[in-house]
Design a protein around this motif. Structure first.
Motif, PDB file in Angstrom:
ATOM      1  N   PHE A  77       0.728  -1.307  -0.141  1.00 57.35           N
ATOM      2  CA  PHE A  77       0.125  -0.045   0.074  1.00 57.35           C
ATOM      3  C   PHE A  77       0.971   1.281   0.097  1.00 57.35           C
ATOM      4  CE2 PHE A  77      -2.232   3.397   2.266  1.00 57.35           C
ATOM      5  CZ  PHE A  77      -3.388   3.543   1.375  1.00 57.35           C
ATOM      6  N   SER A  87      -5.439   5.183   4.320  1.00 57.28           N
ATOM      7  CA  SER A  87      -5.161   3.979   4.720  1.00 57.28           C
ATOM      8  C   SER A  87      -5.822   2.645   3.909  1.00 57.28           C
ATOM      9  CB  SER A  87      -5.727   3.677   6.372  1.00 57.28           C
ATOM     10  OG  SER A  87      -7.060   3.778   6.164  1.00 57.28           O
ATOM     11  N   TYR A 113      -5.065  -4.334   8.033  1.00 53.57           N
ATOM     12  CA  TYR A 113      -5.328  -3.006   8.020  1.00 53.57           C
ATOM     13  C   TYR A 113      -4.089  -2.373   8.110  1.00 53.57           C
ATOM     14  CZ  TYR A 113      -5.210  -2.506  13.133  1.00 53.57           C
ATOM     15  OH  TYR A 113      -4.769  -2.603  14.257  1.00 53.57           O
ATOM     16  N   THR A 114      -3.849  -1.216   7.486  1.00 55.14           N
ATOM     17  CA  THR A 114      -2.618  -0.360   7.809  1.00 55.14           C
ATOM     18  C   THR A 114      -2.624   0.366   9.265  1.00 55.14           C
ATOM     19  OG1 THR A 114      -3.587   1.697   6.642  1.00 55.14           O
ATOM     20  CG2 THR A 114      -2.055  -0.039   5.428  1.00 55.14           C
ATOM     21  N   HIS A 115      -1.567   0.419   9.715  1.00 57.48           N
ATOM     22  CA  HIS A 115      -1.562   1.051  11.042  1.00 57.48           C
ATOM     23  C   HIS A 115      -0.800   2.362  10.965  1.00 57.48           C
ATOM     24  CE1 HIS A 115      -1.674   1.478  15.547  1.00 57.48           C
ATOM     25  NE2 HIS A 115      -0.257   1.972  15.569  1.00 57.48           N
ATOM     26  N   ILE A 120      -1.770   6.626   7.053  1.00 55.53           N
ATOM     27  CA  ILE A 120      -0.280   7.007   6.747  1.00 55.53           C
ATOM     28  C   ILE A 120       0.116   8.285   5.961  1.00 55.53           C
ATOM     29  CG2 ILE A 120       0.207   4.493   6.909  1.00 55.53           C
ATOM     30  CD1 ILE A 120       0.857   4.573   3.924  1.00 55.53           C
ATOM     31  N   ARG A 125       4.533   3.892   2.723  1.00 51.94           N
ATOM     32  CA  ARG A 125       4.282   2.826   2.157  1.00 51.94           C
ATOM     33  C   ARG A 125       3.980   1.736   3.469  1.00 51.94           C
ATOM     34  NH1 ARG A 125       6.506   0.756  -2.946  1.00 51.94           N
ATOM     35  NH2 ARG A 125       6.983   2.620  -4.265  1.00 51.94           N
ATOM     36  N   ARG A 126       3.067   1.060   3.401  1.00 49.42           N
ATOM     37  CA  ARG A 126       2.921  -0.170   4.392  1.00 49.42           C
ATOM     38  C   ARG A 126       2.509  -1.518   3.658  1.00 49.42           C
ATOM     39  NH1 ARG A 126       4.103   3.584   7.287  1.00 49.42           N
ATOM     40  NH2 ARG A 126       3.403   3.901   9.201  1.00 49.42           N
ATOM     41  N   GLN A 127       3.025  -2.646   4.136  1.00 46.76           N
ATOM     42  CA  GLN A 127       2.488  -3.848   3.730  1.00 46.76           C
ATOM     43  C   GLN A 127       1.615  -4.649   4.534  1.00 46.76           C
ATOM     44  OE1 GLN A 127       6.369  -6.022   3.157  1.00 46.76           O
ATOM     45  NE2 GLN A 127       6.873  -4.542   1.664  1.00 46.76           N
ATOM     46  N   LEU A 128       0.689  -5.233   3.823  1.00 43.50           N
ATOM     47  CA  LEU A 128      -0.287  -5.999   4.452  1.00 43.50           C
ATOM     48  C   LEU A 128      -0.135  -7.466   3.906  1.00 43.50           C
ATOM     49  CD1 LEU A 128      -3.598  -3.753   4.358  1.00 43.50           C
ATOM     50  CD2 LEU A 128      -2.154  -4.064   6.080  1.00 43.50           C
TER      51      LEU A 128
END
Length: 183
Positions: A77, A87, A113-115, A120, A125-128
């Motif tokens: 993400f 998010s 879910y992104t934290h 963000i 970037r975030r990975q789920l």
């Protein structure tokens, strides 16, 4: 053997992900999801602003991503917005009249879910990573206040019998002034 995410179309355009991979042998799929892709890209290309908030150029159910049951899903993400936090969450399908003003961690299916759920920072970037355990229909949605209600969601389905993940565009859900997908 890994391959690109298969795309089906219900009209003249297809969903063209940057680099999404199906791995039927490993039972995994990797998908890149970019928030506010159209806002940034349309402004960059033609100084055109849009009020639509999207994932990879899609919003309000005009894209459905389908994955095989029991596969591992890896979502990369990216908040592509130039001005807002965003998010990503897997959540249940809501009727328009029942959509909450904002989603919380408790609304996430499989803890996906992104934290923090409030979003963000810009360009982060975030990975789920989760297993698509239960066959059914879900949403990939932004949990920020009013974003779900404003259409910042696409469908996410888990199905038995699929041999790979697919994406389906429903062109009947696009207003004429906002063509589907990436410009």
């Amino acid at each position: 053997m890994a391959g690109k995410l298969a795309a089906k179309r219900t009209g003249r355009r297809t969903f063209c992900p940057k680099l999404d991979k199906n791995d039927p042998e490993g039972k995994t799929v990797a998908i890149e999801i970019v928030a506010d892709w159209n806002q940034v890209e349309r402004f960059r290309r033609g100084n055109i602003r849009t009020d639509i908030i999207d994932f990879n150029g899609y919003w309000g159910g005009n894209l459905t991503i389908m994955v095989p049951a029991a596969w591992t899903v890896q979502l990369e993400f990216i908040n592509g917005s130039s001005s807002f936090r965003h998010s990503l969450m897997v959540t249940k399908v809501y009727a328009q009249s029942e959509m909450p003003v904002k989603l919380t961690a408790e609304d996430a299916i499989w803890g996906a879910y992104t934290h923090p759920p409030e979003g963000i920072k810009l360009k982060e970037r975030r990975q789920l990573k989760f297993v698509a355990k239960d066959v059914g229909s879900y949403l990939l949605a932004c949990a920020r206040q009013t974003h779900l209600m404003d259409g910042h969601w696409i469908y996410f389905e888990v199905r038995d019998g699929l041999v790979q993940a697919v994406a389906i565009v429903d062109e009947s859900k696009f207003p004429q002034e906002q063509p589907p997908g990436r410009p």
